[in-house]
Motif scaffolding. Structure first.
Motif, PDB file in Angstrom:
ATOM      1  N   GLN A  80       0.828  -1.198   0.000  1.00 50.52           N
ATOM      2  CA  GLN A  80       0.000   0.000   0.000  1.00 50.52           C
ATOM      3  C   GLN A  80       0.865   1.251   0.000  1.00 50.52           C
ATOM      4  O   GLN A  80       1.860   1.333   0.706  1.00 50.52           O
ATOM      5  CB  GLN A  80      -0.886   0.004   1.251  1.00 50.52           C
ATOM      6  N   THR A  81       0.475   2.226  -0.802  1.00 48.82           N
ATOM      7  CA  THR A  81       1.151   3.519  -0.782  1.00 48.82           C
ATOM      8  C   THR A  81       0.122   4.637  -0.740  1.00 48.82           C
ATOM      9  O   THR A  81      -0.981   4.516  -1.251  1.00 48.82           O
ATOM     10  CB  THR A  81       2.024   3.725  -2.037  1.00 48.82           C
ATOM     11  N   HIS A  82       0.498   5.728  -0.105  1.00 50.20           N
ATOM     12  CA  HIS A  82      -0.304   6.943  -0.117  1.00 50.20           C
ATOM     13  C   HIS A  82       0.611   8.074  -0.561  1.00 50.20           C
ATOM     14  O   HIS A  82       1.797   8.085  -0.217  1.00 50.20           O
ATOM     15  CB  HIS A  82      -0.871   7.246   1.275  1.00 50.20           C
ATOM     16  N   HIS A  83       0.073   9.018  -1.281  1.00 49.00           N
ATOM     17  CA  HIS A  83       0.915  10.033  -1.883  1.00 49.00           C
ATOM     18  C   HIS A  83       0.569  11.435  -1.403  1.00 49.00           C
ATOM     19  O   HIS A  83      -0.578  11.751  -1.118  1.00 49.00           O
ATOM     20  CB  HIS A  83       0.773  10.000  -3.414  1.00 49.00           C
ATOM     21  N   PHE A  84       1.596  12.279  -1.366  1.00 46.14           N
ATOM     22  CA  PHE A  84       1.378  13.691  -1.125  1.00 46.14           C
ATOM     23  C   PHE A  84       0.570  14.292  -2.267  1.00 46.14           C
ATOM     24  O   PHE A  84       0.648  13.833  -3.409  1.00 46.14           O
ATOM     25  CB  PHE A  84       2.710  14.441  -1.045  1.00 46.14           C
ATOM     26  N   PHE A  85      -0.173  15.350  -1.960  1.00 46.38           N
ATOM     27  CA  PHE A  85      -0.853  16.104  -3.008  1.00 46.38           C
ATOM     28  C   PHE A  85       0.181  16.783  -3.908  1.00 46.38           C
ATOM     29  O   PHE A  85       0.041  16.839  -5.124  1.00 46.38           O
ATOM     30  CB  PHE A  85      -1.775  17.155  -2.380  1.00 46.38           C
ATOM     31  N   TYR A  86       1.258  17.272  -3.291  1.00 47.57           N
ATOM     32  CA  TYR A  86       2.322  17.897  -4.076  1.00 47.57           C
ATOM     33  C   TYR A  86       3.651  17.628  -3.397  1.00 47.57           C
ATOM     34  O   TYR A  86       3.795  17.882  -2.204  1.00 47.57           O
ATOM     35  CB  TYR A  86       2.111  19.410  -4.176  1.00 47.57           C
ATOM     36  N   PRO A  87       4.657  17.062  -4.092  1.00 41.71           N
ATOM     37  CA  PRO A  87       4.546  16.589  -5.477  1.00 41.71           C
ATOM     38  C   PRO A  87       3.936  15.187  -5.519  1.00 41.71           C
ATOM     39  O   PRO A  87       4.062  14.430  -4.570  1.00 41.71           O
ATOM     40  CB  PRO A  87       5.997  16.562  -5.941  1.00 41.71           C
ATOM     41  N   LEU A  88       3.328  14.816  -6.608  1.00 46.73           N
ATOM     42  CA  LEU A  88       2.625  13.540  -6.707  1.00 46.73           C
ATOM     43  C   LEU A  88       3.573  12.346  -6.642  1.00 46.73           C
ATOM     44  O   LEU A  88       3.182  11.260  -6.249  1.00 46.73           O
ATOM     45  CB  LEU A  88       1.833  13.470  -8.019  1.00 46.73           C
ATOM     46  N   GLU A  89       4.831  12.543  -7.048  1.00 51.40           N
ATOM     47  CA  GLU A  89       5.724  11.399  -7.164  1.00 51.40           C
ATOM     48  C   GLU A  89       6.370  10.986  -5.846  1.00 51.40           C
ATOM     49  O   GLU A  89       7.170  10.066  -5.807  1.00 51.40           O
ATOM     50  CB  GLU A  89       6.827  11.699  -8.190  1.00 51.40           C
ATOM     51  N   ASP A  90       6.010  11.612  -4.751  1.00 56.31           N
ATOM     52  CA  ASP A  90       6.665  11.342  -3.478  1.00 56.31           C
ATOM     53  C   ASP A  90       5.701  10.703  -2.490  1.00 56.31           C
ATOM     54  O   ASP A  90       4.724  11.322  -2.086  1.00 56.31           O
ATOM     55  CB  ASP A  90       7.207  12.663  -2.910  1.00 56.31           C
ATOM     56  N   ALA A  91       5.941   9.439  -2.104  1.00 54.26           N
ATOM     57  CA  ALA A  91       5.046   8.733  -1.195  1.00 54.26           C
ATOM     58  C   ALA A  91       5.406   9.037   0.251  1.00 54.26           C
ATOM     59  O   ALA A  91       6.565   9.171   0.590  1.00 54.26           O
ATOM     60  CB  ALA A  91       5.129   7.227  -1.430  1.00 54.26           C
ATOM     61  N   PHE A  92       4.400   9.154   1.114  1.00 60.03           N
ATOM     62  CA  PHE A  92       4.704   9.389   2.526  1.00 60.03           C
ATOM     63  C   PHE A  92       4.376   8.205   3.415  1.00 60.03           C
ATOM     64  O   PHE A  92       4.687   8.206   4.595  1.00 60.03           O
ATOM     65  CB  PHE A  92       4.010  10.652   3.050  1.00 60.03           C
ATOM     66  N   LEU A  93       3.769   7.155   2.872  1.00 62.10           N
ATOM     67  CA  LEU A  93       3.504   5.948   3.654  1.00 62.10           C
ATOM     68  C   LEU A  93       3.575   4.754   2.728  1.00 62.10           C
ATOM     69  O   LEU A  93       3.003   4.775   1.639  1.00 62.10           O
ATOM     70  CB  LEU A  93       2.128   6.009   4.315  1.00 62.10           C
ATOM     71  N   GLU A  94       4.288   3.709   3.157  1.00 60.53           N
ATOM     72  CA  GLU A  94       4.400   2.511   2.336  1.00 60.53           C
ATOM     73  C   GLU A  94       4.430   1.285   3.232  1.00 60.53           C
ATOM     74  O   GLU A  94       5.169   1.255   4.220  1.00 60.53           O
ATOM     75  CB  GLU A  94       5.661   2.568   1.476  1.00 60.53           C
ATOM     76  N   ASN A  95       3.624   0.296   2.901  1.00 65.05           N
ATOM     77  CA  ASN A  95       3.600  -0.959   3.654  1.00 65.05           C
ATOM     78  C   ASN A  95       3.846  -2.126   2.712  1.00 65.05           C
ATOM     79  O   ASN A  95       3.265  -2.186   1.628  1.00 65.05           O
ATOM     80  CB  ASN A  95       2.236  -1.187   4.317  1.00 65.05           C
ATOM     81  N   PHE A  96       4.696  -3.050   3.123  1.00 66.32           N
ATOM     82  CA  PHE A  96       4.880  -4.305   2.409  1.00 66.32           C
ATOM     83  C   PHE A  96       4.677  -5.426   3.409  1.00 66.32           C
ATOM     84  O   PHE A  96       5.307  -5.434   4.471  1.00 66.32           O
ATOM     85  CB  PHE A  96       6.287  -4.412   1.811  1.00 66.32           C
ATOM     86  N   GLY A  97       3.810  -6.371   3.087  1.00 64.33           N
ATOM     87  CA  GLY A  97       3.568  -7.450   4.039  1.00 64.33           C
ATOM     88  C   GLY A  97       3.257  -8.755   3.338  1.00 64.33           C
ATOM     89  O   GLY A  97       2.672  -8.778   2.260  1.00 64.33           O
ATOM     90  N   ILE A  98       3.678  -9.846   3.966  1.00 61.52           N
ATOM     91  CA  ILE A  98       3.370 -11.167   3.439  1.00 61.52           C
ATOM     92  C   ILE A  98       3.250 -12.130   4.620  1.00 61.52           C
ATOM     93  O   ILE A  98       3.924 -11.966   5.646  1.00 61.52           O
ATOM     94  CB  ILE A  98       4.463 -11.644   2.458  1.00 61.52           C
ATOM     95  N   SER A  99       2.382 -13.116   4.499  1.00 59.80           N
ATOM     96  CA  SER A  99       2.244 -14.105   5.568  1.00 59.80           C
ATOM     97  C   SER A  99       2.060 -15.491   4.968  1.00 59.80           C
ATOM     98  O   SER A  99       1.622 -15.638   3.820  1.00 59.80           O
ATOM     99  CB  SER A  99       1.058 -13.772   6.485  1.00 59.80           C
ATOM    100  N   TYR A 100       2.411 -16.502   5.751  1.00 59.37           N
ATOM    101  CA  TYR A 100       2.314 -17.893   5.320  1.00 59.37           C
ATOM    102  C   TYR A 100       1.606 -18.716   6.389  1.00 59.37           C
ATOM    103  O   TYR A 100       1.762 -18.478   7.581  1.00 59.37           O
ATOM    104  CB  TYR A 100       3.701 -18.501   5.107  1.00 59.37           C
TER     105      TYR A 100
END
Length: 208
Positions: A80-100
């Motif tokens: 999951q990523t969420h982006h700033f309104f400006y600039p659009l290319e810069d994410a401020f939150l990122e999650n990576f997850g996996i489970s087994y």
């Protein structure tokens, strides 16, 4: 009288500005929620990038030191990523997850990387009973029973070489973890779970 009128005008202007700011925030949040799939510059640190597990591996087999094997299957993936309104290319939150989840003993293993503008953290959980969180920038455990966490470049398991290894060792706090939480867990930054050692001495290793 003029002084009171002036104060009233000031309060009115502040109120209007507050409304404008609130509307602007609502617009930004609404815009961000519509653009979660944008490509861009993400916040996971360079070090954390080495530990992104390959999500195309949907199952793998592990075998214990008694010759008993079982399959592990992906049970959940989120990115999951969420982006700033400006600039659009810069994410401020990122999650990576996996489970087994495993087929016989119903082991459940979850691995998560979280990043924001300040730091990247790693979460590792076994069987929804024991979880810890580590700040990857400072290597500090910020939540949970504290294990010894080590990082190394390579490890060989059953004649297969794995890379970017994370070792989780609860030996010093073995009495504080659940009976089903492994004393030692080994994770490959690309392949995921490759080996773990249980409290009862059973050792499970990845079979390629």
């Amino acid at each position: 009288m003029n002084s009171e009128l002036f104060k009233l005008k000031q309060l009115t202007m502040k109120h209007i500005q507050s409304i404008i700011n609130s509307l602007f925030i609502i617009v930004i949040l609404g815009f961000s929620s519509c653009n979660n799939d944008l490509e861009g510059t993400f916040r996971l640190s360079d070090e954390a990038q080495k530990y992104l597990i390959d999500t195309t591996i949907i199952s793998f087999r592990m075998e214990d030191n008694y010759g008993i094997s079982e399959e592990f299957y992906q049970s959940n993936i989120f990115y999951q990523t969420h982006h700033f309104f400006y600039p659009l290319e810069d994410a401020f939150l990122e999650n990576f997850g996996i489970s087994y989840s495993s087929s016989i003993n119903r082991f459940y293993f979850m691995y998560v990387l979280r990043a924001d503008t300040d730091h990247t953290s790693m979460e590792i959980e076994w069987n929804q009973k024991d979880m810890f969180t580590m700040n990857l920038n400072t290597k500090e455990i910020t939540y949970g029973v504290v294990p010894k966490v080590s990082f190394c470049d390579t490890m060989t398991v059953r004649n297969t070489n794995y890379y970017n290894i994370i070792e989780i060792d609860y030996t010093d706090n073995i009495n504080k973890i659940d009976k089903d939480t492994p004393v030692k867990t080994y994770i490959s930054g690309n392949k995921g779970l490759i080996k773990f050692i249980r409290k009862d001495g059973v050792i499970l290793e990845r079979v390629e």
